[in-house]
Design an enzyme around this catalytic site. Structure first.
Site, short mmCIF file in Angstrom:
data_model
loop_
_atom_site.label_atom_id
_atom_site.label_comp_id
_atom_site.label_asym_id
_atom_site.label_seq_id
_atom_site.Cartn_x
_atom_site.Cartn_y
_atom_site.Cartn_z
N THR A 59 -4.28 6.73 3.79
CA THR A 59 -4.79 7.98 4.35
C THR A 59 -5.99 7.71 5.25
O THR A 59 -6.65 6.68 5.17
CB THR A 59 -5.20 8.96 3.23
OG1 THR A 59 -6.32 8.42 2.52
CG2 THR A 59 -4.05 9.20 2.26
N LYS A 108 0.87 -1.17 0.00
CA LYS A 108 0.00 0.00 0.00
C LYS A 108 0.91 1.22 0.00
O LYS A 108 1.52 1.55 1.02
CB LYS A 108 -0.89 0.00 1.24
CG LYS A 108 -1.88 1.17 1.30
CD LYS A 108 -3.02 0.98 0.32
CE LYS A 108 -4.08 2.08 0.48
NZ LYS A 108 -5.22 1.88 -0.42
#
Length: 239
Positions: free
Chosen positions: A41, A37
């Site tokens: 966020t 990844k």
């Protein structure tokens, strides 16, 4: 196929669950898998991110996260607002290449859609895919509006000399409406790429053992499953 990029036509459409399913199917074939990844966020320190969730569902997966930013925004924006260093496509490619020396398959899950910005220079997941010369799997929603978004995503890929491997429906409803049923026929045409799976809605909430037991039923042979697009469409009278 050593590195596979997993992108989507937008956010919250099932990319992480699709990534987990592809990982689980590969593991079932005896392959070693890593999930990368590039930018997570919307989570604080210590909270499990998408890579960790994919590993929880899939099993013995190496989960790697390059950067984390607390606000649920595009990576470049979230990094800027947090005063943190953003991740770049070059760093993504370097990390994926390193993982590829140690694993049979590396899945790189993007954030949001294909052209969401990672950094202030405008770097995107598409740029990382170009550096890696990796195929791209597009995750799309089932219903109304998906054809245009899928066509735009695949057009953007081809403009960068990247060919989509195929499309997977990230969340197939238990009672699909007319648009969803017709999209089983129309999505491959819009994408110019085959439909390679349809994951039932809500399977991310299954116990990992049940999730792993079902993945072959949801993914096509190209993704180590036995799902058949024609048979699935006939089941729902798509047309």
């Amino acid at each position: 196929m050593t590195v596979l990029i997993v992108t989507g036509t937008g956010t919250e459409i099932g990319k992480t669950v699709v990534t987990a399913a592809v990982a689980a199917a590969a593991l079932a074939r005896g392959r070693t898998v890593a999930v990368l990844k590039p930018a997570q966020t919307g989570l604080g320190p210590g909270e499990p991110g998408d890579a960790a969730e994919a590993a929880r569902l899939a099993g013995q997966v190496t989960a790697v996260e390059l950067a984390r930013f607390p606000e649920p925004l595009a990576p470049a924006t979230a990094a800027r607002r947090a005063g943190l260093t953003p991740v770049t496509p070059g760093e993504v490619a370097e990390a994926a290449e390193k993982l590829a020396t140690e694993h049979d398959l590396v899945l790189v899950e993007g954030a949001g859609g294909l052209l969401v910005r990672f950094d202030g220079a405008g770097g995107t997941l598409a740029d990382a895919a170009r550096l890696l010369r990796a195929p791209v799997l597009v995750v799309a929603p089932a219903g109304l509006g998906t054809l245009n978004a899928t066509a735009l995503t695949c057009e953007a890929l081809r403009a960068r000399e990247l060919d989509p491997l195929g499309v997977v429906v990230g969340s197939w409803p238990a009672a699909p409406d007319l648009a969803a049923r017709c999209n089983l026929v129309d999505l491959p045409e819009a994408a110019g790429a085959p439909l390679l799976g349809a994951l039932p809605q809500g399977i991310g909430a299954l116990a990992p053992e049940r999730f792993r037991a079902g993945v072959a039923d949801w993914l096509a042979p190209e993704l180590d499953g036995h799902w058949d697009a024609a048979g699935f469409g006939a089941e729902f009278d798509a047309g």
